[in-house]
Design an enzyme around this catalytic site. Structure first.
Site, PDB file in Angstrom:
ATOM      1  CG  ASP A 213      -7.476  15.536 -15.743  1.00  0.00           C
ATOM      2  OD1 ASP A 213      -6.930  14.732 -16.361  1.00  0.00           O
ATOM      3  OD2 ASP A 213      -8.358  14.886 -14.828  1.00  0.00           O
TER       4      ASP A 213
ATOM      5  CE1 TYR B 176     -15.784  11.574 -15.635  1.00  0.00           C
ATOM      6  CE2 TYR B 176     -14.355  11.557 -13.580  1.00  0.00           C
ATOM      7  CZ  TYR B 176     -15.425  10.867 -14.662  1.00  0.00           C
ATOM      8  OH  TYR B 176     -15.751   9.556 -13.929  1.00  0.00           O
TER       9      TYR B 176
ATOM     10  CE  LYS C 232     -11.454   7.523 -18.672  1.00  0.00           C
ATOM     11  NZ  LYS C 232     -11.261   7.752 -17.467  1.00  0.00           N
TER      12      LYS C 232
ATOM     13  NE  ARG D 184      -2.705   0.555   3.458  1.00  0.00           N
ATOM     14  CZ  ARG D 184      -2.439   1.121   4.517  1.00  0.00           C
ATOM     15  NH1 ARG D 184      -2.105   2.256   4.492  1.00  0.00           N
ATOM     16  NH2 ARG D 184      -2.204   0.364   5.723  1.00  0.00           N
TER      17      ARG D 184
HETATM   18  C1  LIG Z   1     -10.353  13.991 -17.447  1.00  0.00           C
HETATM   19  C2  LIG Z   1     -10.667  12.846 -16.421  1.00  0.00           C
HETATM   20  N1  LIG Z   1     -10.155  12.857 -15.323  1.00  0.00           N
HETATM   21  C3  LIG Z   1     -10.166  12.040 -14.413  1.00  0.00           C
HETATM   22  C4  LIG Z   1     -11.237  10.903 -14.755  1.00  0.00           C
HETATM   23  C5  LIG Z   1     -11.498   9.815 -13.651  1.00  0.00           C
HETATM   24  O1  LIG Z   1     -10.625   8.732 -14.013  1.00  0.00           O
HETATM   25  P1  LIG Z   1     -11.242   7.496 -13.580  1.00  0.00           P
HETATM   26  O2  LIG Z   1     -12.389   6.862 -14.261  1.00  0.00           O
HETATM   27  O3  LIG Z   1      -9.838   6.432 -13.832  1.00  0.00           O
HETATM   28  O4  LIG Z   1     -11.328   7.337 -11.919  1.00  0.00           O
HETATM   29  C6  LIG Z   1     -11.615  10.703 -16.083  1.00  0.00           C
HETATM   30  C7  LIG Z   1     -12.776   9.819 -16.239  1.00  0.00           C
HETATM   31  O5  LIG Z   1     -13.368   9.584 -17.149  1.00  0.00           O
HETATM   32  C8  LIG Z   1     -11.643  11.850 -16.881  1.00  0.00           C
HETATM   33  O6  LIG Z   1     -12.184  11.855 -18.220  1.00  0.00           O
END
Ligand SMILES: Cc1ncc(COP(=O)(O)O)c(C=O)c1O
Length: 398
Positions: free
Chosen positions: A185, A115, A210, A62
């Site tokens: 992000d 998001y 992704k 962890r």
């Molecule tokens: C731009 C962006 N940031 C963060 C996330 C969250 O990622 P996760 O689904 O791996 O938790 C997403 C999910 O679609 C996203 O599109």
């Protein structure tokens, strides 16, 4: 021996080799998966020293794990940051960063659209913990919005799902001027297209789920930044909240990263061609793709991105009814909510990814009922275009 030095090699070489274990007992070329929860530390004194942080060594997965650590090193090198922390999902990475750095009484400002999951944390959890959250429309509004209490500025570019482009250099300059930490992000761009840290941003977060994994078979996240920031984020995010990445997933992400440049080239080229085709179609009202000259963020994107990414969104004439008809007609493109896979995926954000966001906030963010998001995969472009044209041909205008 490989130098692990971003200035010595190109991105494609780094994507393959960066973070490679310097020593391996067996000479195995593929990354070993250390499927272990615990690491024996030998004797009493060594255990005490490792827990005190004065002796290097693994203790418990962890906290850190050798397979996961290779992924972290690779991401730090690819993003040009000092170090990184892997987490169990993109949301775990984002929450680790937010909860690791913010305290009650602090203020966070986000710029533009985000998001839905991130927006949810900012609008529900953070205020419950005593953090004041403010959203501003664009960078022009940011300077005036920063106060003495502002601790973090948070941006996502290109944003999900409306592909808004934020000027990272301008955000970083304002954040520095006011001694505020900036977070970007970089999920949609990936370090192949944009390296926010080179533009002055302090911390980069990703949903590794992704493009980093790229094959839709692993969920993970990562935060990249200075040792000082990442130490705080590691303590909160994985030591305390426990959202660590599994070594099996770290293996998949390291493997996925090796083809990131090739996949990004392919999806960027196809997405641009699809965006241009949709832009010309009479049933398409608007296309959101930073590669189109008509996009409001085109010039900034051309400056801060190598190409314009593999994700686009568009609105159809005929509202939600036509959005439903269009999506139900697709045969090669799959209806699913993720992005960044080798498979093309399409979804209706208003009824899926953003369904939990209150309608007025959703509309403010541009997530209308006629909006469709398309994540372009690496299939033959001609098959994708045929699929899209056939689905458009099935639409009617009442
Ligand atoms: C731009 C962006 N940031 C963060 C996330 C969250 O990622 P996760 O689904 O791996 O938790 C997403 C999910 O679609 C996203 O599109």
């Amino acid at each position: 021996m490989f130098k692990n030095d971003q200035s010595a090699y190109g991105f494609r070489t780094m994507a393959i080799h960066a973070g490679k274990c310097a020593s391996s007992d067996t000479g195995a070329l593929a990354l070993p998966i250390y499927a272990t929860t615990s690491f024996g530390y030998g004797d009493f004194d060594s255990g005490e020293r490792r827990f005190a942080g004065v002796e290097r060594g693994f203790l418990y997965s962890r906290f850190s794990n050798p397979t996961v650590q290779v992924f972290e090193q690779k991401m730090a090198l690819l993003e040009g940051g000092e170090t990184a922390l892997a987490a169990s999902s993109g949301m775990a990475a984002i929450c680790a960063a937010l909860f690791g750095l913010l305290s009650a009484g602090d203020e966070l400002i986000f710029v533009g659209t985000l998001y839905g999951g991130t927006l949810g944390v900012m609008q529900t959890l953070l205020p419950r913990m005593g953090v004041n959250v403010l959203g501003v429309k664009d960078v022009g509004e940011l300077g005036n919005a920063i106060t003495a209490k502002t601790k973090l500025v948070y941006v996502e570019t290109p944003s999900n799902p409306t592909l808004e482009i934020i000027d990272l250099g301008a955000v970083a300059a304002l954040a520095r001027e006011h001694a505020v930490i900036s977070i970007a992000d970089n999920t949609f761009a990936t370090p192949y297209l944009t390296r926010p840290i080179d533009l002055g941003i302090d911390i980069v977060v990703h949903s590794a789920t992704k493009y980093i994994g790229g094959h839709g078979d692993a969920t993970g996240g990562v935060v990249i930044g200075s040792k000082q920031h990442i130490e705080l984020i590691r303590t909160a995010g994985v030591k305390q909240f426990g959202g660590c990445m599994s070594p099996q997933d770290a293996f998949l992400f390291v493997r996925g990263l090796k083809t990131l440049p090739l996949r990004m080239e392919a999806v960027c080229d196809s997405a641009l061609a699809i965006a241009q085709a949709l832009h010309r179609h009479p049933l398409v009202e608007q296309v959101f793709y930073p590669g189109l000259a008509a996009h409001a963020g085109h010039d900034i994107a051309a400056r801060q991105m190598k190409k314009f990414g593999g994700i686009l969104a568009f609105t159809l004439r005929g509202g939600k009814a036509n959005a439903r008809r269009f999506l139900n007609q697709l045969m090669v493109i799959t209806q699913a909510v993720s992005v960044g896979d080798v498979d093309s995926l399409a979804c209706h954000p208003a009824s899926t990814t953003h369904s939990a966001v209150p309608a007025e906030v959703r509309l403010q963010q541009g997530v209308t009922d006629q909006l469709i998001r398309l994540s372009v995969g690496i299939e033959d472009l001609s098959d994708l275009l045929t699929d899209i044209y056939a689905a458009l041909a099935a639409l009617t205008l009442e």
